[in-house]
Write a protein that holds these residues in place. Sequence first.
Motif, PDB file in Angstrom:
ATOM      1  N   GLY A  98       0.829  -1.204   0.000  1.00 24.29           N
ATOM      2  CA  GLY A  98       0.000   0.000   0.000  1.00 24.29           C
ATOM      3  C   GLY A  98       0.862   1.253   0.000  1.00 24.29           C
ATOM      4  N   ALA A  99       0.307   2.341  -0.540  1.00 16.66           N
ATOM      5  CA  ALA A  99       1.055   3.594  -0.622  1.00 16.66           C
ATOM      6  C   ALA A  99       1.333   4.166   0.771  1.00 16.66           C
ATOM      7  N   TRP A 124      -3.889  15.082   4.185  1.00 18.03           N
ATOM      8  CA  TRP A 124      -4.321  13.715   4.473  1.00 18.03           C
ATOM      9  C   TRP A 124      -3.921  13.380   5.907  1.00 18.03           C
TER      10      TRP A 124
HETATM   11  C1  LIG Z   1      -5.809   6.408   0.161  1.00 17.86           C
HETATM   12  C2  LIG Z   1      -4.620   7.291   0.251  1.00 17.86           C
HETATM   13  C3  LIG Z   1      -3.298   6.781   0.321  1.00 17.86           C
HETATM   14  C4  LIG Z   1      -2.884   5.371   0.516  1.00 17.86           C
HETATM   15  O1  LIG Z   1      -3.540   4.367   0.023  1.00 17.86           O
HETATM   16  P1  LIG Z   1      -3.051   2.869   0.149  1.00 17.86           P
HETATM   17  O2  LIG Z   1      -4.323   2.119   0.224  1.00 17.86           O
HETATM   18  O3  LIG Z   1      -2.197   2.706   1.355  1.00 17.86           O
HETATM   19  O4  LIG Z   1      -2.287   2.591  -1.100  1.00 17.86           O
HETATM   20  C5  LIG Z   1      -2.240   7.676   0.300  1.00 17.86           C
HETATM   21  N1  LIG Z   1      -2.451   8.982   0.238  1.00 17.86           N
HETATM   22  C6  LIG Z   1      -3.678   9.516   0.194  1.00 17.86           C
HETATM   23  C7  LIG Z   1      -3.806  10.971   0.116  1.00 17.86           C
HETATM   24  C8  LIG Z   1      -4.810   8.686   0.214  1.00 17.86           C
HETATM   25  O5  LIG Z   1      -6.027   9.239   0.218  1.00 17.86           O
END
Ligand SMILES: *Cc1c(COP(=O)(O)O)cnc(C)c1O
Length: 397
Positions: A98-99, A124
């Motif tokens: 995940g990011a 965020w």
């Molecule tokens: C949803 C979101 C992420 C991370 O998403 P992952 O599901 O962890 O890949 C990152 N940055 C922002 C601003 C987000 O809204």
Amino acid sequence: MKLGPLTRVLRPSPTLAVTMRAKALQKEGRDIIGFGAGEPDFDTPDNIKAAAIRAIREGFTKYTPVGGIDELKDAVIEKLKRDNGLAYKRSEIIVSTGAKHTLFNMAQVLFGPGDEVIIPAPYWVSYPDIVQLADATPVIVDTTEEEGFKLTPATLGKALTARTRALILNSPSNPTGAAYTRKELTALAETLRGTEIIVISDDIYEKVVYDGFVFANMATVSEEMKDKTILVNGLSKSHAMTGWRMGYAAGPENVIAAMTEIQSQSTSNPASIVQKAAIEALLGDQAFIPMMVTEFKRRRDTIVAELNAIPGITCSTPQGAFYVFPRVSALYGRTFRGKPITNSSEFAEFLLEEANVAVIAGGAFGNDGHIRLSYATSMELIVEGMKRIARAVAALG
Ligand SMILES: *Cc1c(COP(=O)(O)O)cnc(C)c1O
């Protein structure tokens, strides 16, 4: 049991708290409409699911290299060339769970005590905590609605100090939907010219843009900025894959190598099966994306119009992502059950109790005059939810 020092900085996720409260009320039988969702309400496309099923059938179920298999790194490289015109080598790419995980690893290897990390507000919710968990200091820089909730060279310039280590940019933005044009990024790059300040570009909403907006990120602005920028992206929002956990980063070789080390001592590789699915998501049929974005745009237009029709609420039109961030502060001071509403949490509480509508208080994102609503829900619920809000607001004392 006694906890370690890192837990000092931990706060429960404010977005999750509202969702939990709404769920509890639903359990009691209350008909709550939720606008809290931070994920697309679409199913993951079938071609991606099929790739994952194939991976399981073929027994691709063992450890992989920590930073991802070469085939996936090559798919990321291909995507960055195809969509962003950027060239990277395998050694400059890492995939993670995940990011958010990507951002966490990045903060761990880049930041330390005394480092200041600029975070434009509204932000965020996880950025300040990720920075603090790396022992660094988040420096929150307010943006204004008049300036489209975007950092300007002037506001950025004022926030810079000798300790500034990085700037986190999220465009399109969660929670405001604000998106930076290439020209605006070029102007910000000018302010950073000649410094060693790193730009972390969270491009997770890259694909969710409206009205012909052309996505840009800092790495595309100049050679100098490409060297100083680390791109973060993932599949959660673009391909409706939040539960799969797949994110990636592209940046300098030494940073990627250090992130890989951290990952090797924590999570190891992202799920082997998900890596195969990610290759299909990045290189396979992309028809899902315009379908989803077209539907989001229809809902955006409706929710923005409905919110602006409510006296006391104003809502600007977001250029991307799937959130609106209306201003509700004109209603502060009005009373609900004899008590004045004084901030965004109390406003969100009022909507939950009186309108049976769950939203997130803007204070969670660093702006207390607003609330966040996600329109990753059906048009029917959007229309009904806005009616409820209008009725509840009209009944305020
Ligand atoms: C949803 C979101 C992420 C991370 O998403 P992952 O599901 O962890 O890949 C990152 N940055 C922002 C601003 C987000 O809204």
